[in-house]
Structures are given as structure tokens and as C-alpha cells.
Design an enzyme around this catalytic site. Structure first.
Site, PDB file in Angstrom:
ATOM      1  N   ASP A 101       0.840  -1.191   0.000  1.00 24.22           N
ATOM      2  CA  ASP A 101       0.000   0.000   0.000  1.00 24.22           C
ATOM      3  C   ASP A 101       0.881   1.249   0.000  1.00 24.22           C
ATOM      4  OD1 ASP A 101      -1.990   1.982   0.515  1.00 24.22           O
ATOM      5  OD2 ASP A 101      -3.221   0.454   1.471  1.00 24.22           O
ATOM      6  N   SER A 161      -7.405   4.817  -1.061  1.00 21.10           N
ATOM      7  CA  SER A 161      -7.221   3.367  -1.174  1.00 21.10           C
ATOM      8  C   SER A 161      -8.498   2.651  -1.597  1.00 21.10           C
ATOM      9  CB  SER A 161      -6.719   2.794   0.154  1.00 21.10           C
ATOM     10  OG  SER A 161      -5.405   3.228   0.420  1.00 21.10           O
ATOM     11  N   SER A 168      -8.709  -1.508   1.322  1.00 18.12           N
ATOM     12  CA  SER A 168      -8.126  -2.303   0.242  1.00 18.12           C
ATOM     13  C   SER A 168      -8.630  -3.743   0.217  1.00 18.12           C
ATOM     14  CB  SER A 168      -6.601  -2.268   0.320  1.00 18.12           C
ATOM     15  OG  SER A 168      -6.118  -0.969   0.046  1.00 18.12           O
ATOM     16  N   GLU A 187      -1.548  -8.004   1.608  1.00 21.11           N
ATOM     17  CA  GLU A 187      -1.229  -6.579   1.660  1.00 21.11           C
ATOM     18  C   GLU A 187      -0.292  -6.244   2.820  1.00 21.11           C
ATOM     19  OE1 GLU A 187      -3.640  -2.357   1.660  1.00 21.11           O
ATOM     20  OE2 GLU A 187      -4.295  -3.895   3.088  1.00 21.11           O
ATOM     21  N   ASP A 227      -1.266   0.598  -4.748  1.00 17.02           N
ATOM     22  CA  ASP A 227      -2.519   1.227  -5.161  1.00 17.02           C
ATOM     23  C   ASP A 227      -2.363   2.706  -5.496  1.00 17.02           C
ATOM     24  OD1 ASP A 227      -1.899   1.652  -2.502  1.00 17.02           O
ATOM     25  OD2 ASP A 227      -3.941   1.404  -1.765  1.00 17.02           O
ATOM     26  N   HIS A 229      -1.540  11.169   0.028  1.00 14.57           N
ATOM     27  CA  HIS A 229      -1.314  10.478  -1.237  1.00 14.57           C
ATOM     28  C   HIS A 229      -0.925  11.491  -2.306  1.00 14.57           C
ATOM     29  CE1 HIS A 229      -4.430   7.176   0.048  1.00 14.57           C
ATOM     30  NE2 HIS A 229      -3.390   7.256   0.863  1.00 14.57           N
TER      31      HIS A 229
END
Length: 405
Positions: free
Chosen positions: A44, A90, A143, A280, A327, A369
Site C-alpha cells: 500500500d 485506497s 483495500s 497486503e 494502489d 497520497h
């Protein structure tokens, strides 16, 4: 990848991105033509900067991570279908990977209008395959949830847990997030931090899962010894990683990702029809949010060890499709030469480069992000289709084409 004439493929390994460029080669590294198994591994928040950080810090200037040694490499565009934002979260990113459709930020397994979208995991289950979700985040987090649940908001984690045990029924569910499974007043096994508490509005969902056939395991020892074919394991009250800035945050999951992955592979591979498995590592994202490069390295070390284990499985089972995806990118991480006179407070380091006298620093541009493309690395039949610049939705269509689902 719908409409691009993809032929079926066998083993696909996608590392770090989330989409697929198209090439005409049907196989890469295997003679099989249909994937019996699919494994999607996600780091991630793992962008190009995180990959470079891990390689330099763990393997040196000319070294390679396990996730580097694959046949095809591409870049993945990660934007969501959100009216107000360019950068994905996400939930939207995972929904694109799991369903082949972009959606708005915060939405899990539904389109922009809130309508459920069938996921690759659900298609695998319908085909008689075993399925699993394994994460160092909350197992009901955005996720993993996008592969097995349908809710308008990623915050509805008890609804996600309820859908797991009533509808999609993954055979293996391993991760954190105990608070969403127990009702208020029942703290479960793992201690809550200030501001945290159990909050299921549906009563004790762990007991409900047990009544429907799940074996509940509470720690690494119980996970190691169980021989059950349907397993629920919750190993933290929320995420399995203790987040915080450098010197405060600590990557120390009570049950390592590698152990959870091994158990999932052992359990799911019993099914002669094959399996779908989502794996993950959440720490690469959470520590990037904290601008904690040391924590990213620790989480990345665990991720790469897990990838190496999965690749050993793949090479012994060449009818396996493996996908390892990032992602989105988190933190705007970049690598810089170490300069003792540079006092930039946004820098981390210096970090030594193994096998040399070199040092480098990490610079961060945000705690959020970014919209950067993420790298994707792939191996096996159909993997050449992931070379190039592609959309995150393409990963779903590659998985469908490779497996015939």
C-alpha cells in the site's frame, strides 16, 4: 483490458502498480495457459520512490529486491472517478483493481452511483475456488474490503465484516481490526488505545463467524497450529502497525505478514480448483503518511520477504497468477544525495548504502497520497501485457483473461 483480445494466461505476478499495458505475448516463464490460482500482493502506498528507498537501503546500489526480479515492468495510472479530487484514496484504487471499474474516493466495491460491482474474488468463489484476504491493516480496511464487500463508505467496517461472513465468505481472513467485530463493552483480546473501542452494531461478529464455520485464531501460535480450512484471525484492535513519526512509530506486527501468507497459501492450495488470495503490507503506506522512512524500510523488508516466499510457491506451481500492486504513492518520497550541511526538516536520514561508503537522504513533499503513477512488475503467462503505461482497472481484466473467470 476488456475488448483488447486478451488470451488466457497462467502465472501473472504484478509488483507495485495496479494496471496493465497490452502486449501480444501469451506466456512468460510458464507453459501453462490458464491460471488456476491468482495471488494479488499489494504494498500500500508503494510508489517509485518507496521502491528505490527499499532497494538502496536493503540491497545496495546495484542490488535487487525480490520484487525487482520479474519479467515485465510498467507504470500504472491511479486516478479515481471522483468529481472533486484527482488523487485517489485506497478504497477507489482497490475497487478499480478488484472490479475493473473506477469509482469515487471512499467507495468500496460499488460504482459512482453506489451500485455493487462484482469482484475478481467473488468470481473466483463462484467458480469453486478458495479465497482469502490477508493484511497488516484492518482486514475490513478499504483495500481488502474492495475485493469482497460493497459499501458506499469505507468507514462502514462492521458492515464489511458482516458481508464477509454472510455473503462473500473468504476462506481465510487474517489481519487487524478486532474492534469492528465485537460490540461495545466487549474489548476482545487486544487492548484499545485511547479513543479506540469495540463498536460492532451487529453483536459479536466473531461468534457469528464461528457459527458459520470459521475457526477463530487469536495469535501466531494458534494460527500456526490450526488445520482448519476456513480461518478468521484478528491480531490487533485496529491496524497491526504502530504508526508515528521517526523514533515513535514502530513496525512490529504481532503476527508477521510472512507467517500469515504461508498459512494462507497452505490452506487455500488444498483446493484442486485453485484459489484467489489478496496479500497486503499496509506499513509502507502508513509510515509514508508519517514521513517515517525508517518505518517504510522495516515494512518493505517484511513485504519483500513475503514476496520471495510467494515466488517460491509460484515457481513450484506454475499455474498461478500473482499480482503485487501499489494502489497509489504516499508522501511524495524522493531520494537525494546526503549533504551534511542540508538542514531541511522534511528530510530523513542519512541512510547507508550496503556495499559502499555512500549515504543518501529521503525527502518528503506531503503527508498525503500523490497522483504519481506507480510501478508494476510482472512475471508469467500474460505478464507482458503489463509492460507499458496502463490504467489500474486493466489489472482486473488481465486477471480475468489469465484465469478464464
Amino acid at each position: 483490458m476488456r475488448g483488447r483480445g486478451l488470451a488466457a494466461a497462467t502465472v501473472l505476478v504484478v509488483l507495485c502498480g495496479g494496471s496493465a499495458a497490452v502486449a501480444e505475448t501469451t506466456t512468460a516463464g510458464s507453459g501453462a495457459r490458464t491460471a488456476r490460482n491468482i495471488i494479488y500482493i499489494q504494498g500500500d502506498g508503494l510508489g517509485l520512490g518507496q521502491r528505490d528507498l527499499l532497494r538502496l537501503a536493503l540491497k545496495g546500489k546495484r542490488g535487487e529486491l525480490a520484487m525487482d526480479g520479474l519479467a515485465a515492468t510498467g507504470l500504472v495510472r491511479t486516478s479515481s472517478e471522483d468529481e472533486d479530487e484527482i488523487v485517489t484514496d485506497s478504497a477507489a484504487a482497490a475497487t478499480a483493481l478488484a472490479t475493473g471499474h473506477k469509482t469515487r474516493n471512499g467507495a468500496v466495491g460499488v460504482d459512482v452511483h453506489g451500485r455493487p460491482l462484482e469482484t475478481i474474488l467473488e468470481r473466483a468463489k463462484r467458480a469453486g475456488k478458495s479465497t482469502g484476504l490477508v493484511t497488516t491493516a484492518q482486514v475490513t480496511g478499504a483495500s481488502p474490503a474492495a475485493f469482497a464487500a460493497h459499501v458506499p463508505s469505507r468507514d462502514s467496517q462492521s458492515d464489511i465484516a458482516k458481508q464477509y461472513i454472510e455473503n462473500s465468505r473468504p476462506d481465510v481472513l487474517l489481519g487487524g481490526g478486532e474492534d469492528w467485530w465485537y460490540p461495545k463493552g466487549n474489548p476482545g483480546l487486544w487492548p484499545d488505545k485511547p479513543g479506540e473501542e469495540s463498536r460492532s452494531p451487529y453483536g459479536n461478529l466473531v461468534e457469528r463467524a464461528q457459527r458459520t464455520g470459521y475457526t477463530y485464531v487469536r495469535d501466531g501460535d494458534e494460527l500456526r497450529t490450526t488445520r482448519a480450512n476456513r480461518i478468521l484471525g484478528l491480531f490487533a484492535n485496529e491496524d497491526m502497525v504502530d504508526y508515528g513519526p521517526d523514533g515513535v512509530g514502530k513496525y512490529a506486527p504481532r503476527v508477521p505478514l510472512l507467517q500469515m501468507a504461508r498459512k494462507a497459501l497452505d490452506t487455500l492450495s488444498k483446493n484442486p480448483r485453485g484459489f484467489f488470495l489478496f496479500l497486503e503490507e499496509e506499513g509502507t503506506d502508513g509510515m509514508s503518511h508519517e514521513n517515517n522512512a525508517h518505518g517504510v524500510i522495516d515494512a518493505g523488508r517484511a513485504l519483500d520477504a513475503t514476496i520471495a516466499e510467494v515466488l517460491r510457491f509460484v515457481r513450484a506451481h506454475p499455474d498461478t497468477l500473482v499480482i503485487i500492486g501499489g494502489d497509489h504513492e504516499t508522501g511524495g518520497l524522493s531520494i537525494e544525495n546526503y549533504d551534511a550541511d542540508d538542514t531541511d526538516p522534511d528530510q530523513d536520514g542519512p541512510f547507508d548504502v550496503p556495499g559502499s561508503k555512500l549515504q543518501f537522504t529521503v525527502d518528503w513533499t506531503t503527508h498525503d497520497h500523490t497522483g504519481a503513477d506507480t510501478p508494476v512488475t510482472a512475471e508469467g503467462p500474460g505478464s507482458a501485457r503489463l509492460g507499458g503505461t496502463v490504467e489500474n482497472t486493466d489489472v482486473y481484466w488481465v486477471m480475468r483473461a489469465a484465469s478464464g473467470l
